[in-house]
Design a protein around this motif. Structure first.
Motif, PDB file in Angstrom:
ATOM      1  N   PRO A   2       0.827  -1.218   0.000  1.00 29.29           N
ATOM      2  CA  PRO A   2       0.000   0.000   0.000  1.00 29.29           C
ATOM      3  C   PRO A   2       0.862   1.269   0.000  1.00 29.29           C
ATOM      4  CG  PRO A   2      -0.051  -1.075   2.154  1.00 29.29           C
ATOM      5  CD  PRO A   2       0.763  -1.955   1.265  1.00 29.29           C
ATOM      6  N   ILE A   3       0.249   2.399  -0.372  1.00 33.71           N
ATOM      7  CA  ILE A   3       1.057   3.625  -0.419  1.00 33.71           C
ATOM      8  C   ILE A   3       1.356   4.135   0.994  1.00 33.71           C
ATOM      9  CG2 ILE A   3       0.405   4.409  -2.712  1.00 33.71           C
ATOM     10  CD1 ILE A   3      -1.548   6.324  -1.517  1.00 33.71           C
ATOM     11  N   LEU A   4       2.506   4.773   1.114  1.00 36.05           N
ATOM     12  CA  LEU A   4       2.914   5.317   2.411  1.00 36.05           C
ATOM     13  C   LEU A   4       2.176   6.631   2.649  1.00 36.05           C
ATOM     14  CD1 LEU A   4       6.756   4.861   1.869  1.00 36.05           C
ATOM     15  CD2 LEU A   4       5.234   3.386   3.221  1.00 36.05           C
ATOM     16  N   GLN A   5       1.909   6.920   3.913  1.00 36.26           N
ATOM     17  CA  GLN A   5       1.220   8.167   4.258  1.00 36.26           C
ATOM     18  C   GLN A   5       1.974   9.379   3.684  1.00 36.26           C
ATOM     19  OE1 GLN A   5      -1.821   8.490   5.988  1.00 36.26           O
ATOM     20  NE2 GLN A   5      -1.638  10.647   5.382  1.00 36.26           N
ATOM     21  N   ALA A   6       3.311   9.340   3.768  1.00 39.01           N
ATOM     22  CA  ALA A   6       4.106  10.490   3.285  1.00 39.01           C
ATOM     23  C   ALA A   6       3.916  10.662   1.772  1.00 39.01           C
ATOM     24  CB  ALA A   6       5.579  10.271   3.614  1.00 39.01           C
ATOM     25  N   ASP A   7       3.861   9.544   1.033  1.00 39.22           N
ATOM     26  CA  ASP A   7       3.644   9.635  -0.420  1.00 39.22           C
ATOM     27  C   ASP A   7       2.239  10.154  -0.712  1.00 39.22           C
ATOM     28  OD1 ASP A   7       6.156   8.766  -0.952  1.00 39.22           O
ATOM     29  OD2 ASP A   7       5.598   6.706  -1.461  1.00 39.22           O
ATOM     30  N   PHE A   8       1.268   9.680   0.085  1.00 40.93           N
ATOM     31  CA  PHE A   8      -0.108  10.140  -0.114  1.00 40.93           C
ATOM     32  C   PHE A   8      -0.191  11.657   0.085  1.00 40.93           C
ATOM     33  CE2 PHE A   8      -4.322  11.083   1.858  1.00 40.93           C
ATOM     34  CZ  PHE A   8      -5.053  11.008   0.688  1.00 40.93           C
ATOM     35  N   ASP A   9       0.506  12.162   1.106  1.00 42.27           N
ATOM     36  CA  ASP A   9       0.471  13.609   1.358  1.00 42.27           C
ATOM     37  C   ASP A   9       1.052  14.380   0.168  1.00 42.27           C
ATOM     38  OD1 ASP A   9      -0.779  13.262   3.753  1.00 42.27           O
ATOM     39  OD2 ASP A   9       1.067  13.272   4.942  1.00 42.27           O
ATOM     40  N   GLN A  10       2.100  13.821  -0.440  1.00 37.09           N
ATOM     41  CA  GLN A  10       2.694  14.468  -1.623  1.00 37.09           C
ATOM     42  C   GLN A  10       1.724  14.404  -2.806  1.00 37.09           C
ATOM     43  OE1 GLN A  10       5.239  16.182  -0.160  1.00 37.09           O
ATOM     44  NE2 GLN A  10       6.240  15.841  -2.133  1.00 37.09           N
ATOM     45  N   ILE A  11       1.038  13.280  -2.914  1.00 35.04           N
ATOM     46  CA  ILE A  11       0.079  13.116  -4.022  1.00 35.04           C
ATOM     47  C   ILE A  11      -1.090  14.083  -3.864  1.00 35.04           C
ATOM     48  CG2 ILE A  11      -1.690  11.498  -4.911  1.00 35.04           C
ATOM     49  CD1 ILE A  11       0.496   9.431  -5.076  1.00 35.04           C
ATOM     50  N   ARG A  12      -1.537  14.255  -2.627  1.00 33.73           N
ATOM     51  CA  ARG A  12      -2.625  15.222  -2.373  1.00 33.73           C
ATOM     52  C   ARG A  12      -2.215  16.614  -2.850  1.00 33.73           C
ATOM     53  NH1 ARG A  12      -4.959  16.111   3.111  1.00 33.73           N
ATOM     54  NH2 ARG A  12      -2.950  15.763   4.083  1.00 33.73           N
TER      55      ARG A  12
END
Ligand SMILES: C[S@@+](CC[C@H](N)C(=O)[O-])C[C@H]1O[C@@H](n2cnc3c(N)ncnc32)[C@H](O)[C@@H]1O
Length: 273
Positions: A2-12
């Motif tokens: 699954p995607i990492l929270q830090a990557d998700f924040d960058q994607i947002r």
């Protein structure tokens, strides 16, 4: 993986910058779910890897595909009847009266999704306003997503989509059977120019519009972005033009440019004179 929270924040952040669409932190599962098929279609091993590929090239095609999946395409024929009633009973008659000499009508559907909104407007005009024959009518329909625009241009809809709001007599008159689906007849399709256009980027030149439909698009944006877009909408609208928003939306601009049309619950606004 699954995607990492830090990557998700960058994607947002990337999605916000490229499309104006706000994703709050609770949307990680939704984004992950949208990423699954993109990873599969593009031969990427898992969503965690896809997130990294997207972040390496934020203006690349994988990022574009993700934005297209995230931008909600929810729409339907004659969505919210009250808007179409106001268009038919008030707006078009007023325009016909005012532009009787000039005989031009410019309409823009912004965030048109798969095309049901602009096709509904065209069918309504064809059905009710034979006096517009001979007028120069320009109809532009735009969206950020090339994917929905491709469907809009094709004018092909499933039976389920047809059942959502399209009166049977209009189906028989304006559509032809295409296998198990239905396709808008070419004469109607040819009346609309579908174009890719991101509302949060620099705007291409547009003709001054008599009617703008911008319904259920800005709901996904931050207040500041909404105000910027609506400021440009106000400049694009003719001084006596009409703006349709979603039923729960209000066009808030920095200097309060719009006021409600004097027709209750139409979702229609005019420029303050
Ligand atoms: C919920 S649909 C609304 C469709 C139609 N206007 C209606 O009310 O039925 C929202 C549409 O806005 C588009 N959209 C989202 N962000 C956009 C942007 N920055 N520029 C242009 N279109 C955008 C989406 O791709 C989607 O097709």
């Amino acid at each position: 993986m699954p995607i990492l929270q830090a990557d998700f924040d960058q994607i947002r952040k990337l999605v916000l910058e490229r499309s104006g669409i706000v994703l709050d932190s609770s949307k990680i599962a939704m984004v992950e779910q949208k990423m699954g098929p993109i990873a599969k279609d593009n031969g990427v091993s898992d969503t965690s890897r896809l997130a990294q590929d997207i972040l390496k090239n934020p203006s690349g095609s994988l990022a574009t595909k993700l934005i297209e999946e995230i931008a909600t395409p929810e729409t339907g024929f004659f969505r919210d009847n009250r808007a179409f009633k106001a268009l038919k009973e008030e707006v078009i008659p007023r325009i016909i009266e005012k532009r009787g000499v000039e005989r031009t009508l410019n309409i823009w559907s912004g965030g048109c999704s798969t095309g049901q909104e602009p096709y509904s407007i065209v069918m309504m005009l064809q059905e009710n306003f034979p006096q517009l024959k001979g007028w120069t009518i320009r109809f532009i329909a735009t969206d950020i997503s090339a994917k929905v625009l491709e469907r809009a241009r094709s004018g092909i809809y499933t039976q389920l989509e047809m059942n959502r709001g399209l009166p049977a007599p209009l189906l028989l008159k304006y559509f032809q059977k295409q296998g198990l689906q239905w396709q808008v007849k070419p004469a109607i399709r040819s009346l609309i120019e579908f174009r890719e256009f991101n509302l949060v980027n620099n705007w291409p030149p547009l003709p001054k519009m008599d009617i703008i439909f911008l319904r259920n698009v800005l709901v996904y944006f931050q207040p500041e972005t909404k105000r910027t877009v609506l400021g440009k909408v106000a400049e694009t609208l003719r001084p006596d033009g009409f703006l349709f928003m979603g039923m729960a939306e209000i066009p808030m601009t920095r200097d309060n440019k719009f006021e409600k049309l004097d027709v209750e619950r139409s979702g229609c606004f005019v420029l303050r004179q």
